[in-house]
Motif scaffolding. Structure first.
Motif, PDB file in Angstrom:
ATOM      1  N   GLY A  53       0.833  -1.196   0.000  1.00  0.00           N
ATOM      2  CA  GLY A  53       0.000   0.000   0.000  1.00  0.00           C
ATOM      3  C   GLY A  53       0.862   1.238   0.000  1.00  0.00           C
ATOM      4  O   GLY A  53       2.051   1.187  -0.303  1.00  0.00           O
ATOM      5  N   ALA A  54       0.226   2.347   0.344  1.00  0.00           N
ATOM      6  CA  ALA A  54       0.949   3.604   0.412  1.00  0.00           C
ATOM      7  C   ALA A  54       1.096   3.990   1.874  1.00  0.00           C
ATOM      8  O   ALA A  54       0.484   3.389   2.751  1.00  0.00           O
ATOM      9  CB  ALA A  54       0.197   4.676  -0.354  1.00  0.00           C
ATOM     10  N   GLN A  55       1.935   4.993   2.112  1.00  0.00           N
ATOM     11  CA  GLN A  55       2.045   5.535   3.460  1.00  0.00           C
ATOM     12  C   GLN A  55       1.538   6.969   3.409  1.00  0.00           C
ATOM     13  O   GLN A  55       2.045   7.778   2.625  1.00  0.00           O
ATOM     14  CB  GLN A  55       3.488   5.486   3.926  1.00  0.00           C
ATOM     15  N   SER A  56       0.549   7.262   4.210  1.00  0.00           N
ATOM     16  CA  SER A  56      -0.050   8.597   4.163  1.00  0.00           C
ATOM     17  C   SER A  56       0.926   9.620   4.736  1.00  0.00           C
ATOM     18  O   SER A  56       1.933   9.267   5.335  1.00  0.00           O
ATOM     19  CB  SER A  56      -1.350   8.619   4.954  1.00  0.00           C
ATOM     20  N   THR A  57       0.591  10.886   4.575  1.00  0.00           N
ATOM     21  CA  THR A  57       1.448  11.954   5.085  1.00  0.00           C
ATOM     22  C   THR A  57       1.734  11.754   6.572  1.00  0.00           C
ATOM     23  O   THR A  57       2.848  11.933   7.037  1.00  0.00           O
ATOM     24  CB  THR A  57       0.765  13.318   4.873  1.00  0.00           C
ATOM     25  N   GLY A  58       0.700  11.328   7.296  1.00  0.00           N
ATOM     26  CA  GLY A  58       0.856  11.155   8.737  1.00  0.00           C
ATOM     27  C   GLY A  58       1.502   9.831   9.112  1.00  0.00           C
ATOM     28  O   GLY A  58       1.638   9.532  10.279  1.00  0.00           O
ATOM     29  N   GLY A  59       1.857   8.992   8.121  1.00  0.00           N
ATOM     30  CA  GLY A  59       2.536   7.734   8.414  1.00  0.00           C
ATOM     31  C   GLY A  59       1.616   6.530   8.534  1.00  0.00           C
ATOM     32  O   GLY A  59       2.045   5.457   8.917  1.00  0.00           O
ATOM     33  N   MET A  60       0.340   6.707   8.220  1.00  0.00           N
ATOM     34  CA  MET A  60      -0.598   5.576   8.320  1.00  0.00           C
ATOM     35  C   MET A  60      -0.503   4.709   7.066  1.00  0.00           C
ATOM     36  O   MET A  60      -0.358   5.226   5.969  1.00  0.00           O
ATOM     37  CB  MET A  60      -2.017   6.118   8.396  1.00  0.00           C
ATOM     38  N   PRO A  61      -0.600   3.375   7.237  1.00  0.00           N
ATOM     39  CA  PRO A  61      -0.629   2.536   6.037  1.00  0.00           C
ATOM     40  C   PRO A  61      -1.957   2.691   5.291  1.00  0.00           C
ATOM     41  O   PRO A  61      -3.009   2.739   5.917  1.00  0.00           O
ATOM     42  CB  PRO A  61      -0.490   1.112   6.585  1.00  0.00           C
ATOM     43  N   GLU A  62      -1.873   2.826   3.972  1.00  0.00           N
ATOM     44  CA  GLU A  62      -3.090   2.892   3.157  1.00  0.00           C
ATOM     45  C   GLU A  62      -3.090   1.671   2.247  1.00  0.00           C
ATOM     46  O   GLU A  62      -2.378   1.654   1.248  1.00  0.00           O
ATOM     47  CB  GLU A  62      -3.083   4.152   2.292  1.00  0.00           C
ATOM     48  N   PRO A  63      -3.839   0.632   2.606  1.00  0.00           N
ATOM     49  CA  PRO A  63      -3.809  -0.600   1.818  1.00  0.00           C
ATOM     50  C   PRO A  63      -4.257  -0.362   0.383  1.00  0.00           C
ATOM     51  O   PRO A  63      -5.175   0.416   0.142  1.00  0.00           O
ATOM     52  CB  PRO A  63      -4.780  -1.521   2.551  1.00  0.00           C
ATOM     53  N   ASN A  64      -3.585  -1.015  -0.564  1.00  0.00           N
ATOM     54  CA  ASN A  64      -3.947  -0.865  -1.962  1.00  0.00           C
ATOM     55  C   ASN A  64      -4.129  -2.251  -2.574  1.00  0.00           C
ATOM     56  O   ASN A  64      -3.181  -3.022  -2.697  1.00  0.00           O
ATOM     57  CB  ASN A  64      -2.853  -0.094  -2.701  1.00  0.00           C
ATOM     58  N   ALA A  65      -5.369  -2.566  -2.939  1.00  0.00           N
ATOM     59  CA  ALA A  65      -5.707  -3.917  -3.392  1.00  0.00           C
ATOM     60  C   ALA A  65      -5.014  -4.257  -4.704  1.00  0.00           C
ATOM     61  O   ALA A  65      -4.556  -5.383  -4.905  1.00  0.00           O
ATOM     62  CB  ALA A  65      -7.220  -4.048  -3.534  1.00  0.00           C
ATOM     63  N   ASP A  66      -4.919  -3.288  -5.606  1.00  0.00           N
ATOM     64  CA  ASP A  66      -4.319  -3.575  -6.911  1.00  0.00           C
ATOM     65  C   ASP A  66      -2.827  -3.839  -6.794  1.00  0.00           C
ATOM     66  O   ASP A  66      -2.301  -4.790  -7.364  1.00  0.00           O
ATOM     67  CB  ASP A  66      -4.576  -2.411  -7.871  1.00  0.00           C
ATOM     68  N   TRP A  67      -2.151  -2.988  -6.037  1.00  0.00           N
ATOM     69  CA  TRP A  67      -0.706  -3.189  -5.841  1.00  0.00           C
ATOM     70  C   TRP A  67      -0.449  -4.541  -5.191  1.00  0.00           C
ATOM     71  O   TRP A  67       0.505  -5.238  -5.509  1.00  0.00           O
ATOM     72  CB  TRP A  67      -0.111  -2.085  -4.970  1.00  0.00           C
ATOM     73  N   THR A  68      -1.298  -4.893  -4.222  1.00  0.00           N
ATOM     74  CA  THR A  68      -1.100  -6.158  -3.514  1.00  0.00           C
ATOM     75  C   THR A  68      -1.248  -7.336  -4.477  1.00  0.00           C
ATOM     76  O   THR A  68      -0.463  -8.284  -4.444  1.00  0.00           O
ATOM     77  CB  THR A  68      -2.101  -6.275  -2.354  1.00  0.00           C
ATOM     78  N   ARG A  69      -2.250  -7.247  -5.341  1.00  0.00           N
ATOM     79  CA  ARG A  69      -2.467  -8.332  -6.305  1.00  0.00           C
ATOM     80  C   ARG A  69      -1.279  -8.426  -7.269  1.00  0.00           C
ATOM     81  O   ARG A  69      -0.761  -9.512  -7.526  1.00  0.00           O
ATOM     82  CB  ARG A  69      -3.767  -8.098  -7.077  1.00  0.00           C
TER      83      ARG A  69
END
Lengths: 247, 391
Positions: A53-69
């Motif tokens: 996933g991505a990492q938000s500005t604040g450092g939170m993980p943002e899961p990304n289904a397409d990237w994971t696949r």
């Protein structure tokens, strides 16, 4: 009824993520004197735990289904290619009609727990348990039971892989840049992975590689090859052959 | 300094305009059969939920036997309607605490502690309906976005504060506060949507507020059992993710008062469905080290169905675990009552024997322990019990 603790932890993790230093430690270990079976080794790849996933500005993980696949597909392909060059056969785990999916999941979790223990109590030198202090000792096991699974019949080894990637978002990178100009350190991106090989005859963990700062963009085929090469660093090859990690 | 002027202006702007938490998801409700999430964030949430659901499905804690999950799902369907519940999967986990949750992808997790505490199908349905409300309103996704916006701003506040060497804690505190307020607002929203299902389901609408009244009573009992003063929070604290139980009981009771007070709570059906699991749920609850709360639950169960052998045994176990001489005395009594009421497991003889032994009634104790060994000669603790008898 969602956990208040989780929310709280996320908030504080975001704050802590701004200032966490890297920790130096060993990355790979294998059982002393271990070599792969002569001839073609049949390696079952257990369902990898992959989270991209991505990492938000604040450092939170943002899961990304397409990237994971994409990562799942790319990594499996790259892994198979790498092992075939060594003369080994990589088969994806399939519970088939055995009804063993549940127990296989439990072994996946057990592997995660054992791998974490290896990292904590052996790779991290300052924290070694008294029994793990002897030089060249690497004694960890999932127990003999795993070899008795019918869905693993005919296989020599089980390969477990866990990967967690968070690519720094644009916002995170801008934050990092601005912070750097002002002399504040902000990390961007998380690229953690570990891979372990379990001997199905004994249940022993014969090799483990764990890295908290991995390279290779798993969203692309080439990047996945690089990542697999890093993941397989120190992979026990046959005595006469080089390990894949050198490539 | 120029920097600090700019920074303080930025920070003021950031904190004055709280991050916008609202956003428009796809038009279809998430319970639509074969719903596919479309935005990047929602797809991400569903992927995480799918992974977590695999673990739930394969978890050793799951109560798979006897169709309990099917029953809980039927209650949910009765509550929210067949259209909505079609795609929902329910997993009942053996965890002795009061909780249920629903993930973004329509997977519902129910803990056995909730099943032990609910007194009727209607009470269970009230909780399930609330969780379904979270799912229907996409609260996982909204919460994720809110958290992201707030932590994004916090990161900037931290960095700019660090650069200019200014104390930004008050700005951060107000951001954290806004996040928790948002969470509490979501809970209330889910409560009210859940209540709408309740009103349409044929269950009595007042059950929703009774759940929270019962929770408060149990909390009080727990506090008293621990020698503490029962504490009632009239307003939510800064870090509370949920409105207080009192608030929830209040607004739900108020909403119920506006409706006709009929409906079938299906108490008998509920009791029959839970009966096969009652013993193990009670055994797990007793290990929670919560004397007051557990005694409260036992009394509540007995008040509707009387003191069955099972409940008497559980109460004896609870008192034996606390282990004051007076507790052992009562435990011995209740073990015998449980036996008279038809509780037949040989473990009763063992535990009665142990209670008697600790209170110095050696002769009776030897009789009971002997009876246990006769019934269970192969028991894993048989040798230990023999050693006690050999003295």
């Amino acid at each position: 009824m969602k956990g208040g603790l989780i929310v709280r932890a996320a908030v504080f993790a975001a704050l802590v993520a701004l200032s966490m230093p890297g920790i130096a430690q060993e990355r790979t270990g294998s059982k002393t004197g271990f070599t792969l079976q002569p001839g073609t080794a049949r390696i079952v790849l257990m369902r990898p735990t992959i989270r991209v996933g991505a990492q938000s500005t604040g450092g939170m993980p943002e899961p990304n289904a397409d990237w994971t696949r994409q990562a799942r597909e790319n990594l499996t392909r790259a892994l198979r290619a790498a092992q075939e060059r060594l003369g080994n056969q990589v088969i994806e785990y399939d519970e088939g009609a055995s009804g063993e999916g549940q127990i296989a999941t439990e072994y996946g979790q057990l592997f995660g727990a054992v791998a974490d223990s290896v990292i904590e109590y052996q790779f991290f030198v300052g924290n070694r348990l008294p029994t793990k202090k002897r030089k060249d000792s690497f004694e960890w096991t999932l127990g003999r039971g795993i070899g008795e699974l019918r869905s693993l019949t005919g296989a020599d080894y089980a390969l477990f892989i866990n990967i967690n990637d968070e690519y720094g978002s644009t916002g995170r990178k801008v934050l990092q840049l601005v912070a750097l100009m002002g002399g504040v350190a902000v990390t961007s991106g998380v690229h953690v992975g570990h891979a372990g090989l379990v001997d199905l005859k004994t249940g022993e963990l014969v090799w483990l590689n764990a890295d908290a700062a991995m390279g290779g963009d798993v969203r692309t085929a080439e990047g996945a090859e690089k990542r697999v090469a890093q993941l397989l660093e120190g992979f026990p090859g046959r005595p006469s052959e080089k390990t894949i990690g050198g490539q | 300094m120029r920097w600090s002027g700019i920074v303080s202006a930025c920070c003021a702007a950031l904190t004055l305009t709280p991050p916008s938490f609202a956003s428009a998801p796809s038009a279809l409700p998430p319970y639509t059969p074969a719903y596919e999430p479309t935005t990047v964030d929602e797809r991400g949430m569903w992927m995480e939920a799918d992974e977590r659901e695999r673990l739930l499905r394969d978890s050793p804690l799951r109560i798979r036997e006897g169709g309990l999950e099917r029953y809980v799902r039927e209650v949910l369907c009765r509550e929210v309607g067949d259209d909505r519940c079609k795609g929902v999967r329910v997993y009942v986990m053996e965890i002795p605490a009061f909780n249920a949750s629903m993930m973004a992808n329509g997977c519902m997790e129910v803990w056995s502690g909730l099943l032990l505490r609910a007194r009727s199908e209607a009470e269970l349905a009230a909780v399930l309906g609330h969780e379904f409300g979270h799912f229907e309103l996409r609260h996982t996704l909204m919460g994720f976005k809110a958290k992201r916006s707030a932590t994004d701003v916090m990161a900037w506040v931290d960095v700019l504060g660090g650069i200019t060497n200014r104390d930004m804690s008050s700005a951060n505190v107000s951001l954290v506060g806004s996040l928790y307020r948002f969470n509490r607002a979501q809970e209330t929203e889910a409560d009210l949507l859940g209540f709408k299902y309740m009103a349409a389901s044929g269950y009595p609408a007042k059950a929703a507020s009774e759940v929270w009244q019962q929770r408060m009573a149990e909390d009080d009992a727990t506090a008293l059992g621990r020698g503490l003063k029962p504490r009632r929070n009239y307003t939510s604290g800064f870090f509370d993710t949920h409105p207080t139980d009192l608030k929830r009981a209040e607004y739900l009771a108020k909403a119920a008062a506006a409706l006709p007070a009929d409906g079938d709570a299906r108490v008998e059906q509920y009791r029959a469905a839970i009966a096969p699991y009652l013993s193990r749920m009670l055994a797990a609850q007793i290990k929670m080290n919560d004397f007051g709360g557990t005694d409260f639950i036992l009394n509540s169960l007995a008040s509707s169905g009387g003191w069955s052998g099972e409940l008497l045994f559980a109460r004896a176990e609870l008192y034996r675990t606390r282990g004051n001489p007076r507790d052992l005395q009562m435990a011995s009594l209740w073990y015998r009552d449980a036996k008279a009421a038809g509780y037949v497991a040989p473990e009763l003889d063992r535990n009665l024997g142990l209670a008697l032994l600790r209170n110095g009634q050696t002769e009776d104790a030897r009789k009971s322990l002997g009876a246990y060994l006769v019934a269970r000669p192969e028991a894993p603790d048989a040798k230990m019990i023999q050693a006690l008898l050999a003295k």
